[in-house]
Design a protein around this motif. Structure first.
Motif, mmCIF file in Angstrom:
data_model
loop_
_atom_site.group_PDB
_atom_site.id
_atom_site.type_symbol
_atom_site.label_atom_id
_atom_site.label_comp_id
_atom_site.label_asym_id
_atom_site.label_seq_id
_atom_site.Cartn_x
_atom_site.Cartn_y
_atom_site.Cartn_z
ATOM 1 N N SER A 116 0.836 -1.203 0.000
ATOM 2 C CA SER A 116 0.000 0.000 0.000
ATOM 3 C C SER A 116 0.868 1.248 0.000
ATOM 4 C CB SER A 116 -0.888 0.013 1.248
ATOM 5 O OG SER A 116 -0.090 0.106 2.421
ATOM 6 N N ALA A 117 0.250 2.390 -0.298
ATOM 7 C CA ALA A 117 0.987 3.659 -0.361
ATOM 8 C C ALA A 117 1.708 3.965 0.951
ATOM 9 C CB ALA A 117 0.042 4.797 -0.740
ATOM 10 N N PRO A 118 1.066 3.828 2.120
ATOM 11 C CA PRO A 118 1.775 4.109 3.383
ATOM 12 C C PRO A 118 2.973 3.196 3.608
ATOM 13 C CG PRO A 118 -0.596 4.104 3.740
ATOM 14 C CD PRO A 118 -0.366 3.568 2.360
ATOM 15 N N GLU A 119 2.835 1.911 3.214
ATOM 16 C CA GLU A 119 3.947 0.972 3.392
ATOM 17 C C GLU A 119 5.108 1.304 2.456
ATOM 18 O OE1 GLU A 119 2.207 -3.302 4.567
ATOM 19 O OE2 GLU A 119 1.227 -2.427 2.804
ATOM 20 N N LEU A 120 4.777 1.683 1.223
ATOM 21 C CA LEU A 120 5.824 2.083 0.277
ATOM 22 C C LEU A 120 6.599 3.277 0.805
ATOM 23 C CD1 LEU A 120 3.942 1.795 -3.155
ATOM 24 C CD2 LEU A 120 5.940 0.470 -2.467
ATOM 25 N N LEU A 121 5.861 4.282 1.296
ATOM 26 C CA LEU A 121 6.512 5.489 1.808
ATOM 27 C C LEU A 121 7.359 5.167 3.030
ATOM 28 C CD1 LEU A 121 6.891 8.516 1.503
ATOM 29 C CD2 LEU A 121 4.887 8.853 2.961
ATOM 30 N N ALA A 122 6.849 4.308 3.908
ATOM 31 C CA ALA A 122 7.607 3.934 5.105
ATOM 32 C C ALA A 122 8.921 3.253 4.734
ATOM 33 C CB ALA A 122 6.766 3.009 5.987
ATOM 34 N N LYS A 123 8.867 2.394 3.705
ATOM 35 C CA LYS A 123 10.087 1.710 3.263
ATOM 36 C C LYS A 123 11.068 2.702 2.658
ATOM 37 C CE LYS A 123 12.667 -1.878 2.555
ATOM 38 N NZ LYS A 123 13.261 -2.587 3.709
ATOM 39 N N LEU A 124 10.553 3.660 1.872
ATOM 40 C CA LEU A 124 11.437 4.655 1.267
ATOM 41 C C LEU A 124 12.051 5.549 2.335
ATOM 42 C CD1 LEU A 124 12.593 5.737 -1.370
ATOM 43 C CD2 LEU A 124 10.637 7.293 -1.526
ATOM 44 N N GLU A 125 11.290 5.883 3.367
ATOM 45 C CA GLU A 125 11.830 6.685 4.471
ATOM 46 C C GLU A 125 12.972 5.948 5.169
ATOM 47 O OE1 GLU A 125 8.296 7.302 6.711
ATOM 48 O OE2 GLU A 125 7.860 9.254 5.768
ATOM 49 N N GLU A 126 12.882 4.620 5.153
ATOM 50 C CA GLU A 126 13.914 3.796 5.779
ATOM 51 C C GLU A 126 15.193 3.757 4.951
ATOM 52 O OE1 GLU A 126 14.693 -0.984 6.312
ATOM 53 O OE2 GLU A 126 12.637 -0.237 6.561
ATOM 54 N N VAL A 127 15.054 3.582 3.612
ATOM 55 C CA VAL A 127 16.241 3.383 2.773
ATOM 56 C C VAL A 127 16.748 4.661 2.119
ATOM 57 C CG1 VAL A 127 15.549 1.009 2.314
ATOM 58 C CG2 VAL A 127 14.908 2.799 0.696
ATOM 59 N N ASP A 128 15.869 5.647 1.904
ATOM 60 C CA ASP A 128 16.277 6.876 1.231
ATOM 61 C C ASP A 128 15.421 8.044 1.733
ATOM 62 O OD1 ASP A 128 17.207 8.848 -0.445
ATOM 63 O OD2 ASP A 128 16.943 7.718 -2.306
ATOM 64 N N PRO A 129 15.702 8.527 2.951
ATOM 65 C CA PRO A 129 14.872 9.585 3.550
ATOM 66 C C PRO A 129 14.837 10.875 2.741
ATOM 67 C CG PRO A 129 16.895 9.218 4.824
ATOM 68 C CD PRO A 129 16.786 8.094 3.857
ATOM 69 N N VAL A 130 15.896 11.163 1.982
ATOM 70 C CA VAL A 130 15.905 12.387 1.174
ATOM 71 C C VAL A 130 14.822 12.326 0.106
ATOM 72 C CG1 VAL A 130 17.243 13.782 -0.451
ATOM 73 C CG2 VAL A 130 18.342 12.878 1.597
ATOM 74 N N MET A 131 14.728 11.203 -0.601
ATOM 75 C CA MET A 131 13.694 11.063 -1.620
ATOM 76 C C MET A 131 12.310 10.961 -0.987
ATOM 77 S SD MET A 131 15.130 11.366 -4.528
ATOM 78 C CE MET A 131 13.924 10.827 -5.727
ATOM 79 N N ALA A 132 12.229 10.301 0.160
ATOM 80 C CA ALA A 132 10.934 10.175 0.839
ATOM 81 C C ALA A 132 10.390 11.541 1.234
ATOM 82 C CB ALA A 132 11.081 9.295 2.078
ATOM 83 N N ALA A 133 11.287 12.425 1.651
ATOM 84 C CA ALA A 133 10.867 13.771 2.040
ATOM 85 C C ALA A 133 10.464 14.591 0.831
ATOM 86 C CB ALA A 133 12.001 14.471 2.788
ATOM 87 N N ARG A 134 10.919 14.164 -0.319
ATOM 88 C CA ARG A 134 10.658 14.925 -1.537
ATOM 89 C C ARG A 134 9.267 14.689 -2.109
ATOM 90 N NH1 ARG A 134 14.677 15.024 -6.694
ATOM 91 N NH2 ARG A 134 13.581 16.606 -7.874
#
Length: 457
Positions: free
Chosen positions: A153-171
């Motif tokens: 799901s969208a929240p899970e995808l974002l959570a994973k991106l925040e874990e591996v690449d917080p700069v892109m997740a913040a973007r």
């Protein structure tokens, strides 16, 4: 080896791009390549605003009306096709002129910063988010099988991106699942963060580029766009809307129609869905007029978006490659020959002859203002500059200072804040009242106990 010349005409919708491109092509032995995504589709000439055939002065127009409306054109397909056509035009000793307002398509053609991989999506860097930044290790099916989170799901995808690449997740916006997922794909494919890979990329030009930017004053342009929509109606726009609606219903029987892809993105159909889907007894002229107003508003908003893209994304790439861009003021259409065609021809001839180029900021007052050193911040250059703001009151998230300021000043936000303040005051009053009643109740109980004590004595 010297790069081959290529002239491009960019700008917001309704600013005279096609007219200028034809004027240049007729005088400079040129042929035109279309870079407007919606105009690449067959038919629907009114909705997609294709330049009338009888006004093209016999100039060949490539990649115009060539993609069936049942298909979806992708950036990579456009770029590869355009590169072949440009090579052919050059081989015949003619000048290729690219014209269109889908500016990220144009960028994929002009620059080597990124290339498309068939999963095209705007990455905000002035190109497309691609896995060929580094060698791909897996096919897409293998990648999903190895990393099932890509189907989460969208929240899970974002959570994973925040874990591996917080700069892109913040973007990325939390709801922009496509871009969030693409950043994860790049990480899983390459083993490196997409933010790091983008930061390492260097922009190089494929051609010896010259850019003309047709620009009109916003107030004048907004009125022009409103009038253009009215003219589209008189030319038969609703016949095309009905045609698209037929296709819409046909495709809806097979699967859900994604209005963010393919021809469905065009302004002039989805705005009328409330009217098209309404029961016959509710298909009033008032509802139809409301849809028309929405179309006009979206057209104006799109023009604003196009201008912002030029200033914040394309301008950075032009600067990085020392590509000259000349802003031509097309506000007064009666002076188009004087303010646009004449200076463009003078500059183009100097460019093709290898002469000394004029200072772009000295061309006119609008150029001095819009091309000044103080341009809007380019977030493709500085990824840390993408700030994410969340409004707890309205329960929405925005990206960037400008969008946040717009939200804070919006009527919706102010109304919600006022309502929240009023509600908080009501809650406080209720709490105070309950506290007072409780205190009074406790006081009465104490008095009653004292009275009982007196009676016992």
């Amino acid at each position: 080896m010297a790069l081959q010349p290529l002239i491009s005409v960019i700008g917001s919708t309704g600013t005279g791009k096609s007219d200028l491109a034809i004027a240049l092509a007729t005088r400079l032995n040129g042929e035109i390549i279309n870079a407007d995504a919606m105009q690449m589709y067959t038919g629907l000439d009114i909705i997609t605003n294709k330049h009338p055939v009888d006004e093209r002065q016999g100039i060949p127009h490539h990649i115009l009306g060539v993609v069936p409306i049942t298909e979806e054109i992708r950036i990579g397909q456009f770029r590869d096709r355009a590169l072949d056509i440009i090579a052919d035009i050059h081989s015949r000793g003619k000048l290729p002129i690219v014209v269109g307002g889908t500016h990220y398509y144009l960028q994929s053609l002009l620059f080597n910063k990124t290339a498309s991989d068939g999963n095209d999506s705007d990455d905000g860097n002035g190109g497309t988010a691609t896995a060929n930044i580094a060698e791909e290790r897996y096919t897409m099916d293998e990648l999903v099988a190895k990393y099932p989170v890509l189907n989460a799901s969208a929240p899970e995808l974002l959570a994973k991106l925040e874990e591996v690449d917080p700069v892109m997740a913040a973007r990325w916006h939390p709801n922009d699942t496509r871009k969030v997922r693409r950043s994860l794909e790049i990480f899983f494919q390459t083993g490196r963060r997409a933010s790091e890979l983008y930061a390492e990329q260097e922009v190089t030009a494929r051609f010896n580029n010259l850019i003309f930017w047709t620009h009109s004053d916003k107030v004048v342009l907004d009125k022009r766009l409103d009038d253009r929509v009215d003219k589209m109606v008189t030319r038969g726009m609703f016949d095309e809307i009905e045609q698209l609606y037929g296709l819409y219903k046909e495709q809806l029987e097979k699967k859900e129609v994604d209005l963010t892809k393919g021809i469905w993105q065009s302004i002039g159909f989805k705005e009328f869905l409330p009217w098209l889907l309404a029961p016959e007894e509710e298909k009033t002229e008032k509802l139809k007029e409301e849809c028309l107003v929405r179309m006009k508003l979206n057209t104006v908003q799109y023009a604003k978006y196009q201008t912002r893209w030029i200033r914040t994304k394309l301008y950075h790439m032009l600067t990085a490659t020392s590509t000259p861009m000349y802003l031509l003021d097309t506000t007064d259409q009666s002076q188009f020959q004087v303010t646009a065609v004449t200076p463009a021809l003078r500059i183009a001839r100097s460019f093709l002859e290898g002469g000394e180029m004029e200072d772009p900021r000295g061309l006119n007052e609008a150029a001095a203002n819009m091309l000044s050193a103080k341009t809007e911040k380019d977030f493709g250059e500085n990824m840390e500059g993408w700030k994410k703001y969340t409004c707890e009151t309205c329960e929405i998230t925005t990206i960037g200072d400008e969008k946040w300021r717009e939200h804070l000043g919006s009527r919706r936000h102010k109304k919600k804040v006022a309502g929240k303040i009023k509600w908080e005051e009501i809650v406080k009053l209720r709490a105070a009242r309950e506290a007072r009643l409780k205190a009074e109740s406790e006081s009465k109980e104490v008095v009653a106990e004292d009275s009982d004590g007196d009676l016992m004595n």
